[in-house]
Design an enzyme around this catalytic site. Structure first.
Site, PDB file in Angstrom:
ATOM      1  N   HIS A 225       3.379  -2.716 -11.860  1.00 26.48           N
ATOM      2  CA  HIS A 225       2.065  -2.002 -11.038  1.00 26.48           C
ATOM      3  C   HIS A 225       2.308  -0.548 -10.763  1.00 26.48           C
ATOM      4  O   HIS A 225       1.197   0.049 -10.375  1.00 26.48           O
ATOM      5  CB  HIS A 225       1.759  -3.003  -9.784  1.00 26.48           C
ATOM      6  CG  HIS A 225       2.756  -2.388  -8.725  1.00 26.48           C
ATOM      7  ND1 HIS A 225       3.889  -2.934  -8.588  1.00 26.48           N
ATOM      8  CD2 HIS A 225       2.450  -1.460  -7.696  1.00 26.48           C
ATOM      9  CE1 HIS A 225       4.482  -2.525  -7.495  1.00 26.48           C
ATOM     10  NE2 HIS A 225       3.675  -1.552  -6.944  1.00 26.48           N
TER      11      HIS A 225
HETATM   12  C1  UD1 Z   1      -0.316   0.194  -3.747  1.00 30.47           C
HETATM   13  C2  UD1 Z   1       0.730   1.262  -2.953  1.00 30.47           C
HETATM   14  C3  UD1 Z   1       1.899   1.054  -3.941  1.00 30.47           C
HETATM   15  C4  UD1 Z   1       2.522  -0.328  -3.729  1.00 30.47           C
HETATM   16  C5  UD1 Z   1       1.456  -1.513  -3.965  1.00 30.47           C
HETATM   17  C6  UD1 Z   1       1.995  -2.673  -3.871  1.00 30.47           C
HETATM   18  C7  UD1 Z   1      -0.457   3.352  -2.694  1.00 30.47           C
HETATM   19  C8  UD1 Z   1      -0.554   4.930  -3.160  1.00 30.47           C
HETATM   20  N1  UD1 Z   1       0.081   2.610  -3.469  1.00 30.47           N
HETATM   21  O1  UD1 Z   1      -0.431   0.339  -5.036  1.00 30.47           O
HETATM   22  O2  UD1 Z   1       2.817   2.009  -3.143  1.00 30.47           O
HETATM   23  O3  UD1 Z   1       3.526  -0.402  -4.377  1.00 30.47           O
HETATM   24  O4  UD1 Z   1       0.417  -0.862  -3.357  1.00 30.47           O
HETATM   25  O5  UD1 Z   1       1.263  -3.738  -4.401  1.00 30.47           O
HETATM   26  O6  UD1 Z   1      -0.587   3.127  -1.581  1.00 30.47           O
HETATM   27  N2  UD1 Z   1      -7.005  -3.919  -6.477  1.00 30.47           N
HETATM   28  C9  UD1 Z   1      -7.699  -5.145  -6.698  1.00 30.47           C
HETATM   29  N3  UD1 Z   1      -7.611  -5.822  -5.447  1.00 30.47           N
HETATM   30  C10 UD1 Z   1      -6.948  -5.655  -4.587  1.00 30.47           C
HETATM   31  C11 UD1 Z   1      -6.008  -4.495  -4.344  1.00 30.47           C
HETATM   32  C12 UD1 Z   1      -6.056  -3.498  -5.565  1.00 30.47           C
HETATM   33  O7  UD1 Z   1      -8.489  -5.367  -7.544  1.00 30.47           O
HETATM   34  O8  UD1 Z   1      -6.736  -6.562  -3.598  1.00 30.47           O
HETATM   35  C13 UD1 Z   1      -7.050  -2.919  -7.821  1.00 30.47           C
HETATM   36  C14 UD1 Z   1      -8.080  -2.152  -7.654  1.00 30.47           C
HETATM   37  O9  UD1 Z   1      -8.705  -1.671  -8.935  1.00 30.47           O
HETATM   38  C15 UD1 Z   1      -7.349  -0.879  -7.198  1.00 30.47           C
HETATM   39  C16 UD1 Z   1      -6.205  -0.832  -7.980  1.00 30.47           C
HETATM   40  O10 UD1 Z   1      -5.938  -2.198  -7.697  1.00 30.47           O
HETATM   41  O11 UD1 Z   1      -8.251   0.598  -7.338  1.00 30.47           O
HETATM   42  C17 UD1 Z   1      -5.078  -0.070  -7.226  1.00 30.47           C
HETATM   43  O12 UD1 Z   1      -4.801  -0.569  -5.895  1.00 30.47           O
HETATM   44  P1  UD1 Z   1      -4.245   0.346  -4.677  1.00 30.47           P
HETATM   45  O13 UD1 Z   1      -3.948  -0.235  -3.513  1.00 30.47           O
HETATM   46  O14 UD1 Z   1      -5.083   1.648  -4.719  1.00 30.47           O
HETATM   47  O15 UD1 Z   1      -2.807   0.853  -5.305  1.00 30.47           O
HETATM   48  P2  UD1 Z   1      -1.697  -0.294  -5.509  1.00 30.47           P
HETATM   49  O16 UD1 Z   1      -1.556   0.275  -7.218  1.00 30.47           O
HETATM   50  O17 UD1 Z   1      -1.821  -1.555  -5.247  1.00 30.47           O
HETATM   51  N1  UDP Z   2       5.376 -10.348  -4.718  1.00 30.34           N
HETATM   52  C1  UDP Z   2       4.406 -11.621  -4.520  1.00 30.34           C
HETATM   53  N2  UDP Z   2       3.834 -12.043  -5.325  1.00 30.34           N
HETATM   54  C2  UDP Z   2       3.643 -11.296  -6.891  1.00 30.34           C
HETATM   55  C3  UDP Z   2       4.386 -10.370  -7.079  1.00 30.34           C
HETATM   56  C4  UDP Z   2       5.209  -9.940  -5.867  1.00 30.34           C
HETATM   57  O1  UDP Z   2       4.545 -11.844  -3.279  1.00 30.34           O
HETATM   58  O2  UDP Z   2       2.835 -11.938  -7.526  1.00 30.34           O
HETATM   59  C5  UDP Z   2       6.132 -10.036  -3.679  1.00 30.34           C
HETATM   60  C6  UDP Z   2       7.421  -9.663  -3.893  1.00 30.34           C
HETATM   61  O3  UDP Z   2       8.271 -10.682  -4.027  1.00 30.34           O
HETATM   62  C7  UDP Z   2       7.878  -8.405  -2.833  1.00 30.34           C
HETATM   63  C8  UDP Z   2       6.512  -7.689  -2.592  1.00 30.34           C
HETATM   64  O4  UDP Z   2       5.621  -8.703  -3.290  1.00 30.34           O
HETATM   65  O5  UDP Z   2       8.317  -9.064  -1.852  1.00 30.34           O
HETATM   66  C9  UDP Z   2       6.630  -6.465  -3.529  1.00 30.34           C
HETATM   67  O6  UDP Z   2       5.303  -5.911  -3.330  1.00 30.34           O
HETATM   68  P1  UDP Z   2       5.040  -4.940  -4.697  1.00 30.34           P
HETATM   69  O7  UDP Z   2       5.757  -5.084  -5.940  1.00 30.34           O
HETATM   70  O8  UDP Z   2       3.489  -5.111  -4.576  1.00 30.34           O
HETATM   71  O9  UDP Z   2       5.257  -3.519  -4.017  1.00 30.34           O
HETATM   72  P2  UDP Z   2       6.415  -2.439  -3.673  1.00 30.34           P
HETATM   73  O10 UDP Z   2       7.190  -3.434  -3.457  1.00 30.34           O
HETATM   74  O11 UDP Z   2       6.663  -2.135  -5.356  1.00 30.34           O
HETATM   75  O12 UDP Z   2       5.894  -1.246  -2.992  1.00 30.34           O
END
Ligand code: UD1
Ligand code: UDP
Length: 384
Positions: A225
């Site tokens: 991601h």
């Molecule tokens: C965010 C965090 C990242 C973290 C990740 C955990 C920032 C800059 N990034 O990244 O550090 O590792 O969360 O998962 O804060 N979207 C959906 N549904 C949701 C959420 C997101 O469809 O419930 C889609 C949307 O198209 C959105 C994209 O995912 O634009 C990115 O979501 P966003 O929260 O901006 O960043 P992440 O990539 O999730």
């Molecule tokens: N995780 C989850 N479901 C999934 C993928 C990841 O519950 O389908 C959990 C994972 O085990 C970990 C946390 O989400 O505890 C990590 O989140 P993510 O990878 O979104 O963000 P990051 O840690 O990179 O910020």
């Protein structure tokens, strides 16, 4: 004592769950005088909002219902962070907490820390001091700024303390000399606490291996991601090719983050309908992901949280990045950085033999209790 917890993204729900549970235990064990009770008010920024990215964690991990969900949703960094700051500031002015508690490195983390610091409300940062030294990562910017705004910096390891020291952040003066004087503490990682909580519940709460027809230790688990991978067509293409190649030999389960799904739908739609052993599924809840992780042969990920979970579960990890904040996992030999190099990913996954040694990393699963005890102690110092 009032704590406002600000969370908004998947990993923050998991981290905050451990601390909310420690707050509950503290209140159960402490006399009920109003002065000593900890009152936690949760603000959910709404950064993540899908059922499988948010609600499932509140349910499974028994996180108290947020008093506020400000529903900011998705958007470009400036817009998303700016809207959060505006809404959080208003709530902090109403709630007037003793502390604002933030987690990790997302836009919700930075927004919470900035809003609080400008109102002179002390910020406590859980997972302080982590660095990738890659300023192109939004998370690195969020971490650096949040650490520089924080009063209590809760570090998972000595490496994190050293990173802070290199930026001139250290516990310089007596901690009680000013309410905002920084204090740095190694408490361990609250994700270890979360994993210990889940470990007892996975057997009765997850049937995902059966549902997917997986044999323990005969499949790979992958997650992708990070913006550096999803937003770079070459990197994403290489990673997907490597996973497809590996899926010719054994199942590869890929619970797909919505960010990645959106991009793959546009750029590689055929991958999403592939009938190979590459099993692309919706994001799963915490019990299911831990069930999948602990029985996988190798985990391939760009997630921060999953690198540590792989380590604690003694599953070899391939990190699909060029660097990691969790350097200790690489030093032990249990985590290998492959970047988005197709051949390296494929070869490492096929030939990974983990070392015999598995030193303990990032604490003992009691980090959340330490966080709470320190918050209580520091508040008492501030009130003297
Ligand atoms: C965010 C965090 C990242 C973290 C990740 C955990 C920032 C800059 N990034 O990244 O550090 O590792 O969360 O998962 O804060 N979207 C959906 N549904 C949701 C959420 C997101 O469809 O419930 C889609 C949307 O198209 C959105 C994209 O995912 O634009 C990115 O979501 P966003 O929260 O901006 O960043 P992440 O990539 O999730
Ligand atoms: N995780 C989850 N479901 C999934 C993928 C990841 O519950 O389908 C959990 C994972 O085990 C970990 C946390 O989400 O505890 C990590 O989140 P993510 O990878 O979104 O963000 P990051 O840690 O990179 O910020």
């Amino acid at each position: 004592m009032k704590i406002v917890t600000i969370i908004g993204a998947r990993p923050q729900f998991i981290k905050a769950a451990a601390v909310s549970r420690a707050i509950g235990r503290y209140n159960d064990q402490t006399s009920n005088s109003e002065h000593r009770t900890l009152n936690e008010v949760i603000i959910h920024t709404g950064q993540h909002y899908d059922e499988g990215m948010s609600a499932v964690f509140f349910r499974e991990l028994e996180i108290p219902e947020p008093l506020y969900n400000i529903g900011i949703g998705s958007g470009p960094h400036g817009q998303q962070t700016g809207r959060m700051i505006e809404a959080i500031e208003k709530l902090l002015m109403t709630e007037k907490p003793d502390w604002v508690l933030v987690y990790g490195d997302t836009n919700s983390t930075l927004a919470g820390a900035l809003a609080a610091a400008k109102l002179h409300i002390p910020v406590a940062h859980v997972e302080a001091g982590l660095r990738s030294f890659n300023r192109r990562m939004p998370e690195e910017i969020n971490r650096v700024l949040t650490d520089h705004l924080s009063t209590l910096l809760f570090c998972p390891s000595q490496v994190a303390v050293d990173n802070l020291a290199a930026e001139g952040i250290s516990s310089k003066r007596a901690p009680d000399s000013s309410p905002l004087t920084p204090q740095i503490l190694v408490v361990g990682d609250v994700m270890a606490d979360a994993l210990q909580f889940a470990a007892n519940k996975v057997d009765t709460n997850s049937d995902i291996l059966n549902c997917l027809g997986l044999k323990p230790h005969h499949y790979l688990l992958a997650t992708i991601h990070r913006a550096e991978n999803t937003d770079n067509p070459e990197r994403l293409g290489n990673i997907m090719s490597a996973l497809s190649e590996l899926a010719k030999r054994e199942p590869v389960v890929l619970p797909l983050h919505p960010r990645t799904k959106k991009i793959l739908t546009a750029s590689h739609p055929s991958v999403l309908v592939s009938d190979s052993l590459l099993r692309i599924i919706e994001p799963v809840g915490y019990f299911d992901v831990i069930a999948l992780a602990r029985s996988s042969r190798v985990i391939l990920t760009d997630s921060g949280g999953m690198q540590k979970e792989a380590y604690w579960l003694k599953v070899p990890c391939i990190t699909l990045r060029d660097e990691t904040e969790w350097v200790e996992t690489v030093e032990t030999g249990w985590n290998v950085l492959t970047g988005a190099d197709e051949k390296k990913i494929s070869n490492t996954a096929q030939n990974f033999t983990p070392p015999a040694e598995h030193p303990s990393l990032y604490g003992d699963g009691q980090a959340a209790k330490r966080v709470i005890d320190i918050l209580v102690e520091r508040t008492a110092d501030m009130r003297k």
